[in-house]
Design a protein around this motif. Sequence first.
Motif, PDB file in Angstrom:
ATOM      1  N   ASP A  26       0.833  -1.205   0.000  1.00  0.00           N
ATOM      2  CA  ASP A  26       0.000   0.000   0.000  1.00  0.00           C
ATOM      3  C   ASP A  26       0.867   1.255   0.000  1.00  0.00           C
ATOM      4  OD1 ASP A  26      -2.348  -1.526   0.147  1.00  0.00           O
ATOM      5  OD2 ASP A  26      -2.297  -1.551   2.343  1.00  0.00           O
ATOM      6  N   LEU A  27       1.881   1.276   0.869  1.00  0.00           N
ATOM      7  CA  LEU A  27       2.727   2.460   0.976  1.00  0.00           C
ATOM      8  C   LEU A  27       3.567   2.657  -0.283  1.00  0.00           C
ATOM      9  CD1 LEU A  27       3.914   2.355   4.699  1.00  0.00           C
ATOM     10  CD2 LEU A  27       2.302   3.945   3.652  1.00  0.00           C
ATOM     11  N   ALA A  28       4.032   1.568  -0.886  1.00  0.00           N
ATOM     12  CA  ALA A  28       4.803   1.696  -2.126  1.00  0.00           C
ATOM     13  C   ALA A  28       3.934   2.262  -3.239  1.00  0.00           C
ATOM     14  CB  ALA A  28       5.383   0.343  -2.513  1.00  0.00           C
ATOM     15  N   ASP A  29       2.697   1.807  -3.303  1.00  0.00           N
ATOM     16  CA  ASP A  29       1.778   2.334  -4.319  1.00  0.00           C
ATOM     17  C   ASP A  29       1.500   3.813  -4.079  1.00  0.00           C
ATOM     18  OD1 ASP A  29      -0.310   1.833  -6.530  1.00  0.00           O
ATOM     19  OD2 ASP A  29      -1.524   2.693  -4.906  1.00  0.00           O
ATOM     20  N   ARG A  30       1.252   4.170  -2.826  1.00  0.00           N
ATOM     21  CA  ARG A  30       0.985   5.576  -2.501  1.00  0.00           C
ATOM     22  C   ARG A  30       2.218   6.434  -2.770  1.00  0.00           C
ATOM     23  NH1 ARG A  30      -3.857   5.960   0.880  1.00  0.00           N
ATOM     24  NH2 ARG A  30      -3.209   8.087   1.430  1.00  0.00           N
ATOM     25  N   ALA A  31       3.415   5.900  -2.472  1.00  0.00           N
ATOM     26  CA  ALA A  31       4.641   6.652  -2.732  1.00  0.00           C
ATOM     27  C   ALA A  31       4.820   6.894  -4.226  1.00  0.00           C
ATOM     28  CB  ALA A  31       5.843   5.892  -2.174  1.00  0.00           C
ATOM     29  N   GLY A  32       4.552   5.870  -5.033  1.00  0.00           N
ATOM     30  CA  GLY A  32       4.674   6.034  -6.473  1.00  0.00           C
ATOM     31  C   GLY A  32       3.696   7.048  -7.029  1.00  0.00           C
ATOM     32  N   ARG A  33       2.469   7.043  -6.492  1.00  0.00           N
ATOM     33  CA  ARG A  33       1.462   8.014  -6.933  1.00  0.00           C
ATOM     34  C   ARG A  33       1.821   9.435  -6.483  1.00  0.00           C
ATOM     35  NH1 ARG A  33      -3.166   5.745  -8.865  1.00  0.00           N
ATOM     36  NH2 ARG A  33      -3.378   3.470  -8.587  1.00  0.00           N
ATOM     37  N   SER A  34       2.327   9.544  -5.253  1.00  0.00           N
ATOM     38  CA  SER A  34       2.712  10.862  -4.758  1.00  0.00           C
ATOM     39  C   SER A  34       3.912  11.399  -5.522  1.00  0.00           C
ATOM     40  CB  SER A  34       3.018  10.782  -3.259  1.00  0.00           C
ATOM     41  OG  SER A  34       3.228  12.056  -2.718  1.00  0.00           O
ATOM     42  N   ALA A  35       4.852  10.507  -5.874  1.00  0.00           N
ATOM     43  CA  ALA A  35       6.004  10.925  -6.672  1.00  0.00           C
ATOM     44  C   ALA A  35       5.566  11.455  -8.031  1.00  0.00           C
ATOM     45  CB  ALA A  35       6.968   9.752  -6.836  1.00  0.00           C
ATOM     46  N   ALA A  36       4.555  10.801  -8.617  1.00  0.00           N
ATOM     47  CA  ALA A  36       4.040  11.281  -9.904  1.00  0.00           C
ATOM     48  C   ALA A  36       3.423  12.663  -9.759  1.00  0.00           C
ATOM     49  CB  ALA A  36       3.006  10.286 -10.440  1.00  0.00           C
ATOM     50  N   ARG A  37       2.725  12.885  -8.668  1.00  0.00           N
ATOM     51  CA  ARG A  37       2.123  14.198  -8.405  1.00  0.00           C
ATOM     52  C   ARG A  37       3.214  15.268  -8.295  1.00  0.00           C
ATOM     53  NH1 ARG A  37      -1.621  14.010  -3.332  1.00  0.00           N
ATOM     54  NH2 ARG A  37       0.171  12.888  -2.555  1.00  0.00           N
ATOM     55  N   LEU A  38       4.295  14.949  -7.598  1.00  0.00           N
ATOM     56  CA  LEU A  38       5.389  15.904  -7.438  1.00  0.00           C
ATOM     57  C   LEU A  38       6.094  16.161  -8.761  1.00  0.00           C
ATOM     58  CD1 LEU A  38       6.791  14.475  -4.094  1.00  0.00           C
ATOM     59  CD2 LEU A  38       5.735  16.720  -4.373  1.00  0.00           C
ATOM     60  N   ALA A  39       6.301  15.092  -9.542  1.00  0.00           N
ATOM     61  CA  ALA A  39       6.974  15.246 -10.829  1.00  0.00           C
ATOM     62  C   ALA A  39       6.159  16.128 -11.774  1.00  0.00           C
ATOM     63  CB  ALA A  39       7.212  13.875 -11.460  1.00  0.00           C
ATOM     64  N   LEU A  57      -1.618  10.638   7.772  1.00  0.00           N
ATOM     65  CA  LEU A  57      -1.231   9.790   6.648  1.00  0.00           C
ATOM     66  C   LEU A  57      -0.580  10.593   5.533  1.00  0.00           C
ATOM     67  CD1 LEU A  57      -1.140   7.104   5.174  1.00  0.00           C
ATOM     68  CD2 LEU A  57      -3.559   7.435   4.553  1.00  0.00           C
ATOM     69  N   GLU A  58      -1.067  11.799   5.296  1.00  0.00           N
ATOM     70  CA  GLU A  58      -0.517  12.610   4.200  1.00  0.00           C
ATOM     71  C   GLU A  58       0.964  12.928   4.409  1.00  0.00           C
ATOM     72  OE1 GLU A  58      -4.946  13.532   4.354  1.00  0.00           O
ATOM     73  OE2 GLU A  58      -3.308  13.209   5.797  1.00  0.00           O
ATOM     74  N   PHE A  59       1.409  12.951   5.666  1.00  0.00           N
ATOM     75  CA  PHE A  59       2.838  13.160   5.913  1.00  0.00           C
ATOM     76  C   PHE A  59       3.639  12.050   5.256  1.00  0.00           C
ATOM     77  CE2 PHE A  59       6.771  12.421   8.143  1.00  0.00           C
ATOM     78  CZ  PHE A  59       7.290  13.683   8.351  1.00  0.00           C
ATOM     79  N   PHE A  60       3.215  10.792   5.466  1.00  0.00           N
ATOM     80  CA  PHE A  60       3.932   9.673   4.849  1.00  0.00           C
ATOM     81  C   PHE A  60       3.805   9.702   3.328  1.00  0.00           C
ATOM     82  CE2 PHE A  60       3.732   7.957   9.158  1.00  0.00           C
ATOM     83  CZ  PHE A  60       5.006   7.407   9.283  1.00  0.00           C
ATOM     84  N   ASP A  61       2.644  10.077   2.815  1.00  0.00           N
ATOM     85  CA  ASP A  61       2.485  10.191   1.362  1.00  0.00           C
ATOM     86  C   ASP A  61       3.538  11.132   0.777  1.00  0.00           C
ATOM     87  OD1 ASP A  61       0.328   8.474   1.290  1.00  0.00           O
ATOM     88  OD2 ASP A  61      -1.182  10.077   1.320  1.00  0.00           O
ATOM     89  N   MET A  62       3.674  12.303   1.384  1.00  0.00           N
ATOM     90  CA  MET A  62       4.600  13.296   0.849  1.00  0.00           C
ATOM     91  C   MET A  62       6.048  12.920   1.128  1.00  0.00           C
ATOM     92  SD  MET A  62       2.403  15.158  -0.615  1.00  0.00           S
ATOM     93  CE  MET A  62       3.746  16.054  -1.373  1.00  0.00           C
ATOM     94  N   LEU A  63       6.328  12.398   2.318  1.00  0.00           N
ATOM     95  CA  LEU A  63       7.698  12.011   2.665  1.00  0.00           C
ATOM     96  C   LEU A  63       8.195  10.905   1.736  1.00  0.00           C
ATOM     97  CD1 LEU A  63       9.963  12.271   5.022  1.00  0.00           C
ATOM     98  CD2 LEU A  63       8.996  10.097   5.775  1.00  0.00           C
ATOM     99  N   LEU A  64       7.446   9.799   1.668  1.00  0.00           N
ATOM    100  CA  LEU A  64       7.883   8.667   0.864  1.00  0.00           C
ATOM    101  C   LEU A  64       7.831   8.997  -0.631  1.00  0.00           C
ATOM    102  CD1 LEU A  64       6.158   5.761   2.824  1.00  0.00           C
ATOM    103  CD2 LEU A  64       8.539   6.509   2.945  1.00  0.00           C
ATOM    104  N   GLY A  65       6.835   9.794  -1.050  1.00  0.00           N
ATOM    105  CA  GLY A  65       6.771  10.189  -2.457  1.00  0.00           C
ATOM    106  C   GLY A  65       7.962  11.024  -2.869  1.00  0.00           C
ATOM    107  N   THR A  66       8.381  11.913  -1.982  1.00  0.00           N
ATOM    108  CA  THR A  66       9.543  12.766  -2.266  1.00  0.00           C
ATOM    109  C   THR A  66      10.796  11.914  -2.437  1.00  0.00           C
ATOM    110  OG1 THR A  66       8.590  14.636  -1.070  1.00  0.00           O
ATOM    111  CG2 THR A  66      10.975  14.634  -1.381  1.00  0.00           C
ATOM    112  N   ILE A  67      11.033  10.997  -1.498  1.00  0.00           N
ATOM    113  CA  ILE A  67      12.234  10.161  -1.559  1.00  0.00           C
ATOM    114  C   ILE A  67      12.157   9.194  -2.734  1.00  0.00           C
ATOM    115  CG2 ILE A  67      13.635   8.511  -0.257  1.00  0.00           C
ATOM    116  CD1 ILE A  67      12.521   9.779   2.312  1.00  0.00           C
ATOM    117  N   TRP A  68      10.955   8.676  -3.028  1.00  0.00           N
ATOM    118  CA  TRP A  68      10.738   7.782  -4.167  1.00  0.00           C
ATOM    119  C   TRP A  68      11.150   8.466  -5.470  1.00  0.00           C
ATOM    120  CZ3 TRP A  68       8.641   2.816  -3.640  1.00  0.00           C
ATOM    121  CH2 TRP A  68       8.235   2.164  -4.811  1.00  0.00           C
ATOM    122  N   LEU A  69      10.884   9.748  -5.546  1.00  0.00           N
ATOM    123  CA  LEU A  69      11.212  10.519  -6.748  1.00  0.00           C
ATOM    124  C   LEU A  69      12.700  10.845  -6.830  1.00  0.00           C
ATOM    125  CD1 LEU A  69       9.983  12.026  -9.229  1.00  0.00           C
ATOM    126  CD2 LEU A  69       9.646  13.995  -7.715  1.00  0.00           C
TER     127      LEU A  69
END
Length: 522
Positions: A26-39, A57-69
């Motif tokens: 779940d977190l990997a999927d959310r991180a990938g989606r958040s990374a796409a939003r940032l990109a 929860l949004e903290f983890f979305d943005m944190l993990l999405g940022t690092i994922w990117l």
Amino acid sequence: MLLRRCETAGDTPLLLIDGAVLSARDLADRAGRSAARLAKAGIELGDRVALLCGNRLEFFDMLLGTIWLGAIAVPINRAARGAQLQHILANSGARLLVLEADVAQAMAYVPSADLALEAIWVLPARGEDALPKTAGEWALIPVPEPGVPRESAPTGPAHTAMIIYTSGTTGPSKGVCCPQAQFFWWGLNSIDVLEIEAEDVLLTTLPLFHVNALGAFFQALLSGSRLVVMDRFSASGFSAALARHGATVTYLLGAMVSILLATPDQPDDAAHRVRRALAPGVPAQFHAAFAGRYGMALIDGYGATESNFVIGGGDPLPGCMGQVRPGYEAIVADEDDNPLPDGTPGELLLRAGHPHAFAAGYHEMPSQTAASWRNLWLHTGDRVWRDAEGRFYFMDRIKDAIRRRGENISAFEVEQVLLSHPAIAIAAVYPVPSEHGEDEVMASLVLREGMALSPEALLDFCQPRMTYFSVPRYLRFADTLPTTENGKVQKFRLRDMGVTPDAWDREAAGYQVARAVRAVAG
């Protein structure tokens, strides 16, 4: 680390927050989606994304999405205000800031000059849908919807994952550049000291912008266990929360322990499954009383944002941090970095044997980096001593910093706010003892000639310009302050004086500090 958890235990619960139960997949999927939003917003590899956000929860979305990117997350203390917030945003060079609606007006006190910010995304406050559209000169944009998941960036152990700001000591706050490997080793060291297994349930009430709570996430990630993140610490609801979530390991700070012991005894204080709590900095006299009442052992240790969990375990005694961890070196040194004999106080110096287990330095502060990492040792600025068995004991901070209710406070930054008041000529900020075993903030002040200022008016001035926990409790107005021959205030003399009879105490006076966020210690 997240992808490895997906392979080994991808469908088991990893994170429980805001009523949601999320697996690694779940977190990997959310991180990938958040990374796409940032990109889509133009964020690229190495860009900084600042987060002014509570435990949600949004903290983890943005944190993990940022690092994922492959970008760099900059978690900021949610209570940061005024010059401190301005400095962090300027020093980090953040292009994007994500914040919550109920702290958005803090940006009204942050001018845009010298900032690289291109956009501010705003999250709704808890339980509310309305979003502010502006904060001073800043436009606020609702956080965009996530995009189609993208693959993670090809980063490695040395890549900076986060810049975490510590409180300034003799200068402004420093941004610690934390590589991905640092969190790996932090997780493994903590797992070993706390004896965490896959069946464990970890529970933290500490804020996610602190390395303590972030470390708990990596402990769960690497051990196969799960982490429960609470919104805040509540002394009255502490045991009930542990029992409700089936927690087996939790996390406390020194002030939280004394606050819990000060509450009336309840029959269900020990009605939970927690067997140990990571609780650095708890005075020795509290250990037995806390274990007897709450049924859990308090585990001490030493770790800094710049280092890792480097001291802990080894059959420590109450009030003792433990022994140095395998793969690290620690010495007690004099002012020339020479090792001191056992039993002699000195500065704690640290060294890592694992690549990238320590921070890489301070962001855009080369001179401070060189000073702290000189002679191939990390200089902690903390005064300790070591016994003949290799156990380390914390004494005090050499740095000009204050620790109150689990928060580090920069005396320098508080002084800058005080000195910005037109009536104040000289300001000296320093710690005095607290009834909770840590520090209270005291300020001695000299007014400009012909000026008058009430304590209440000064604190009214301070509140929107500094973190709520930095607002001084004690104010002392004097005609002169003790100084050296070159005019530098001798703070050691003020500290030795302590709370003098002529000091004004805001708590005794009934002055209320408006808490823009909930305090860590309730």
